[in-house]
Design a protein around this motif. Structure first.
Motif, PDB file in Angstrom:
ATOM      1  N   LEU A  76       0.559  -0.841  -0.043  1.00  0.00           N
ATOM      2  CA  LEU A  76       0.112   0.218  -0.466  1.00  0.00           C
ATOM      3  C   LEU A  76       1.146   0.975   0.119  1.00  0.00           C
ATOM      4  O   LEU A  76       1.629   1.236   1.002  1.00  0.00           O
ATOM      5  N   VAL A  77       0.940   2.146  -1.030  1.00  0.00           N
ATOM      6  CA  VAL A  77       1.532   3.209  -1.322  1.00  0.00           C
ATOM      7  C   VAL A  77       1.145   4.577  -1.091  1.00  0.00           C
ATOM      8  O   VAL A  77       0.140   4.591  -2.006  1.00  0.00           O
ATOM      9  N   VAL A  78       1.256   5.237   0.489  1.00  0.00           N
ATOM     10  CA  VAL A  78       0.532   6.871   0.538  1.00  0.00           C
ATOM     11  C   VAL A  78       1.654   7.609   0.514  1.00  0.00           C
ATOM     12  O   VAL A  78       2.931   7.901   0.500  1.00  0.00           O
ATOM     13  N   ALA A  79       0.768   9.176  -0.198  1.00  0.00           N
ATOM     14  CA  ALA A  79       1.225   9.941   0.024  1.00  0.00           C
ATOM     15  C   ALA A  79       1.928  10.256  -1.037  1.00  0.00           C
ATOM     16  O   ALA A  79       3.379  10.728  -1.160  1.00  0.00           O
ATOM     17  N   PRO A  80       1.947   9.871  -2.069  1.00  0.00           N
ATOM     18  CA  PRO A  80       2.911   9.657  -3.130  1.00  0.00           C
ATOM     19  C   PRO A  80       2.799  11.576  -3.357  1.00  0.00           C
ATOM     20  O   PRO A  80       1.870  11.915  -3.621  1.00  0.00           O
ATOM     21  N   HIS A  81       4.173  12.192  -4.760  1.00  0.00           N
ATOM     22  CA  HIS A  81       3.925  13.038  -4.170  1.00  0.00           C
ATOM     23  C   HIS A  81       3.845  12.992  -5.758  1.00  0.00           C
ATOM     24  O   HIS A  81       5.532  12.138  -6.424  1.00  0.00           O
ATOM     25  N   GLY A  82       3.695  14.039  -6.967  1.00  0.00           N
ATOM     26  CA  GLY A  82       4.495  13.894  -8.068  1.00  0.00           C
ATOM     27  C   GLY A  82       3.842  13.010  -9.085  1.00  0.00           C
ATOM     28  O   GLY A  82       3.002  11.984  -8.668  1.00  0.00           O
ATOM     29  N   ARG A  83       4.899  12.684 -10.227  1.00  0.00           N
ATOM     30  CA  ARG A  83       4.588  11.554 -10.888  1.00  0.00           C
ATOM     31  C   ARG A  83       5.719  10.549 -10.008  1.00  0.00           C
ATOM     32  O   ARG A  83       6.772   9.688 -11.228  1.00  0.00           O
ATOM     33  N   VAL A 115      -2.049   1.972  -4.398  1.00  0.00           N
ATOM     34  CA  VAL A 115      -2.471   3.480  -4.220  1.00  0.00           C
ATOM     35  C   VAL A 115      -3.104   4.516  -3.350  1.00  0.00           C
ATOM     36  O   VAL A 115      -4.477   4.434  -3.243  1.00  0.00           O
ATOM     37  N   GLY A 116      -2.563   4.755  -1.974  1.00  0.00           N
ATOM     38  CA  GLY A 116      -3.560   6.373  -1.199  1.00  0.00           C
ATOM     39  C   GLY A 116      -3.815   7.280  -1.788  1.00  0.00           C
ATOM     40  O   GLY A 116      -2.930   8.389  -1.772  1.00  0.00           O
ATOM     41  N   VAL A 164     -10.349   5.592   4.765  1.00  0.00           N
ATOM     42  CA  VAL A 164      -8.769   4.926   3.621  1.00  0.00           C
ATOM     43  C   VAL A 164      -8.080   4.402   3.606  1.00  0.00           C
ATOM     44  O   VAL A 164      -7.975   2.843   3.080  1.00  0.00           O
ATOM     45  N   GLY A 165      -7.857   4.385   4.815  1.00  0.00           N
ATOM     46  CA  GLY A 165      -6.788   3.008   5.765  1.00  0.00           C
ATOM     47  C   GLY A 165      -7.307   1.746   5.219  1.00  0.00           C
ATOM     48  O   GLY A 165      -7.156   0.646   4.933  1.00  0.00           O
ATOM     49  N   ARG A 166      -8.915   1.355   5.824  1.00  0.00           N
ATOM     50  CA  ARG A 166      -9.683   0.424   5.651  1.00  0.00           C
ATOM     51  C   ARG A 166      -9.832   0.236   4.008  1.00  0.00           C
ATOM     52  O   ARG A 166      -9.663  -1.350   4.018  1.00  0.00           O
ATOM     53  N   ALA A 167     -10.380   0.822   3.560  1.00  0.00           N
ATOM     54  CA  ALA A 167     -10.629   0.644   2.232  1.00  0.00           C
ATOM     55  C   ALA A 167      -9.556   0.126   1.144  1.00  0.00           C
ATOM     56  O   ALA A 167      -9.346  -0.442   0.551  1.00  0.00           O
ATOM     57  N   LEU A 168      -8.066   0.912   1.614  1.00  0.00           N
ATOM     58  CA  LEU A 168      -7.771   0.360   0.356  1.00  0.00           C
ATOM     59  C   LEU A 168      -6.937  -1.368   1.197  1.00  0.00           C
ATOM     60  O   LEU A 168      -6.564  -1.554   0.748  1.00  0.00           O
TER      61      LEU A 168
END
Length: 344
Positions: free
Chosen positions: A137-144, A160-161, A310-314
């Motif tokens: 699970l990848v959260v808080a990605p920035h840009g590309r 992805v979150g 959001v965490g649960r759904a992820l």
């Protein structure tokens, strides 16, 4: 006779991609992913073809070994694409972490927390695809951010979150940032405000982009100018500085939508310091509905973004993929309702 270093028949390329394995095996990428992760619903013939292609191309040998053994790590990585010092101070990320942990604990699956803000994505992909986790699970990605795509291409099931910017084919879970910001703008416009500013989040985050777009849509539909924009980074300090900038640019502003509650709280402090009453002089709306929103002075009107949800759904989306459930939706958007309070 075995192939030497210059013999293409014996070449093993650690950088082989999921698409290459699928092409060599004559199957789809999803079939390759299921085989590598030991999932059901794969014919014996397709499984054998995939494993042969994995061995021939040298595609993530540790992952292949797991598939051959039919074993699971029974753990999931939560990868936070932020610098380590930011994570404990970010209430939204803390909520996502609680949601993920609770859902995994209920399923007796171990959580592996990874902070990737300063790591080389290639090294991180190697570590995560080494057989120690079943998915990411990848959260808080920035840009590309290249990490989610790299993990997926390496055969690791990944969700992805937050909506990935500029990326296609990645599964994600997010709240409806655009609609929530549109609701915030409508709230301010319907109360008679005419000089409405916004403190937008970073332009390299989907939340920053989508919340700004929703605010603009609300103002343009009301035939009001959407020119008062200042930027922050979702922190109270940045919200305070952005509010001061907006007051200097437009002393007659009578409302502000902040792209996060933390920035809204910073804006409230600046407005008090400048002798502006809320909501009499300036109405304020935030976004997230953090715990501090209800105890602010005055209590903050905001848009609810359910971080725990959001965490649960992820987690549920990733676990469904790991279980081989068919026809999963490519994304899940959680509602973002307005929470009216005294500030607007």
């Amino acid at each position: 006779m075995t192939g030497g270093a210059g013999d293409p028949r014996g070449a093993r390329r650690a950088g082989a991609r999921l698409e290459e394995v699928a092409r060599a095996a004559g199957v789809s990428k999803s079939t390759v992913s299921r085989v590598i992760n030991g999932e059901p619903y794969v014919s014996a013939r397709a499984r054998a073809a995939v494993l042969q292609a994995v061995a021939r191309l040298g595609y993530r040998p540790n992952q292949a070994a797991r598939a051959l053994a039919g074993s699971r790590a029974n753990s999931v990585a939560l990868v936070v694409s932020e610098r380590g010092g930011r994570v404990p101070a970010d209430p939204f990320l803390a909520g996502v972490l609680r949601g993920v942990h609770g859902e995994l604990a209920r399923r007796r699956v171990e959580l592996v927390l990874v902070l990737s803000g300063e790591d080389d994505p290639r090294d991180l992909v190697d570590r995560l695809c080494g057989g120690h986790v079943d998915g990411a699970l990848v959260v808080a990605p920035h840009g590309r951010d290249p990490l989610p795509r790299a993990l997926l291409d390496a055969g690791l099931p990944t969700v992805v979150g937050g909506r990935p910017l500029g990326a296609s084919g990645l599964s994600y879970v997010d709240c409806d940032n655009f609609d929530g910001a549109l609701r915030a703008a409508r709230r301010l416009v319907s109360s008679g405000r005419e000089r409405v500013a916004t403190i937008a989040g970073p332009a390299d985050t989907a939340a920053g982009v989508d919340r700004l777009s929703g605010w603009k849509r609300g103002l343009t539909r009301a035939r009001l100018p959407a020119d008062l924009v200042a930027r922050g980074d979702f922190t109270a300090e940045s919200g305070a500085a952005a509010m001061a900038e907006l007051l200097a640019r437009a002393p007659d502003l009578d409302a502000v939508f902040a792209g996060s509650d933390s920035m809204a709280l910073g804006a409230l402090a600046t407005l008090r310091a400048h002798g502006r009453r809320v909501p009499e002089d300036v109405a304020v709306v935030g976004f997230d509905d953090l715990g501090a929103a209800s105890t602010a002075v005055p209590p903050l009107t905001t848009v609810r973004s359910d971080a725990v949800g959001v965490g649960r759904a992820l987690t549920r989306r990733l676990m469904a993929e790991l279980a081989g459930e068919p026809d999963l939706p490519p994304f899940v958007l959680l509602p973002a309702p307005l929470v009216p309070r005294a500030s607007a």
